[in-house]
Design a protein around this motif. Structure first.
Motif, PDB file in Angstrom:
ATOM      1  N   GLU A   1      38.071  39.085  35.231  1.00 23.89           N
ATOM      2  CA  GLU A   1      39.468  38.628  35.178  1.00 23.89           C
ATOM      3  C   GLU A   1      40.392  39.785  34.818  1.00 23.89           C
ATOM      4  OE1 GLU A   1      42.363  35.697  35.681  1.00 23.89           O
ATOM      5  OE2 GLU A   1      40.220  35.538  36.050  1.00 23.89           O
TER       6      GLU A   1
ATOM      7  N   ASP B   1      45.351  44.090  39.408  1.00 25.02           N
ATOM      8  CA  ASP B   1      45.728  44.131  40.830  1.00 25.02           C
ATOM      9  C   ASP B   1      47.048  43.365  41.015  1.00 25.02           C
ATOM     10  OD1 ASP B   1      45.728  44.360  43.575  1.00 25.02           O
ATOM     11  OD2 ASP B   1      44.209  42.784  43.877  1.00 25.02           O
TER      12      ASP B   1
ATOM     13  N   TYR C   1      46.840  40.120  43.190  1.00 33.55           N
ATOM     14  CA  TYR C   1      46.222  38.972  42.500  1.00 33.55           C
ATOM     15  C   TYR C   1      47.227  38.309  41.555  1.00 33.55           C
ATOM     16  CZ  TYR C   1      43.095  36.190  39.588  1.00 33.55           C
ATOM     17  OH  TYR C   1      42.498  35.160  38.915  1.00 33.55           O
TER      18      TYR C   1
ATOM     19  N   LYS D   1      40.821  41.900  37.848  1.00 34.14           N
ATOM     20  CA  LYS D   1      41.708  41.228  38.803  1.00 34.14           C
ATOM     21  C   LYS D   1      43.162  41.285  38.345  1.00 34.14           C
ATOM     22  CE  LYS D   1      38.305  37.897  40.478  1.00 34.14           C
ATOM     23  NZ  LYS D   1      37.949  36.468  40.486  1.00 34.14           N
TER      24      LYS D   1
END
Length: 130
Positions: free
Chosen positions: A89, A95, A98, A92
């Motif tokens: 997580e 990013d 995301y 991510k």
């Protein structure tokens, strides 16, 4: 032989008296030996009981510790899985694409020119019918 009893008189010379004293001393030593052996047997039995009870209680504690260890190891494996999920997580969340997708789906935010339609879930429809 059947009806007559013989009367035997004991001799009272020094040899007989010494023999009687030796017999009494031997009897006394035998009684003391039996008493000492009884006390020793009692102490040995108490020591054996103490050791056996200690062994049993240690075995019970060992079983409890093994059960506790298994439970802790299971908890550790769950925490490791959770840690790996959280690490994924974190990766991510670094990013930007995301984060934008997450903001759109969770908080109903939109990009320029996008229109958001709210479609009810099938589960909610089934609950409303009942």
């Amino acid at each position: 032989m059947g009806g007559k009893k013989r009367k035997v008189t004991s001799m009272q010379n020094p040899y007989v008296k010494q023999h009687e004293r030796n017999t009494q001393a031997a009897s006394k030593r035998r009684k003391l030996l039996i008493r000492r052996l009884s006390v020793f047997a009692l102490i040995a039995a108490a020591a054996t009981w103490f050791m056996l009870s200690s062994l049993v209680s240690q075995k019970e504690r060992l079983e409890e510790k093994r059960a506790e260890k298994a439970k802790v190891e299971q908890n550790l494996s769950q925490l490791k899985r959770k840690e790996s999920i959280l690490k994924d997580e974190i990766i991510k969340l670094n990013d930007p694409d995301y984060i934008a997708k997450l903001a759109r789906s969770e908080y109903f935010l939109s990009d320029k020119g996008e229109i958001i339609f709210n479609i009810p879930d099938k589960k909610e429809d089934d609950e409303d019918k009942e």
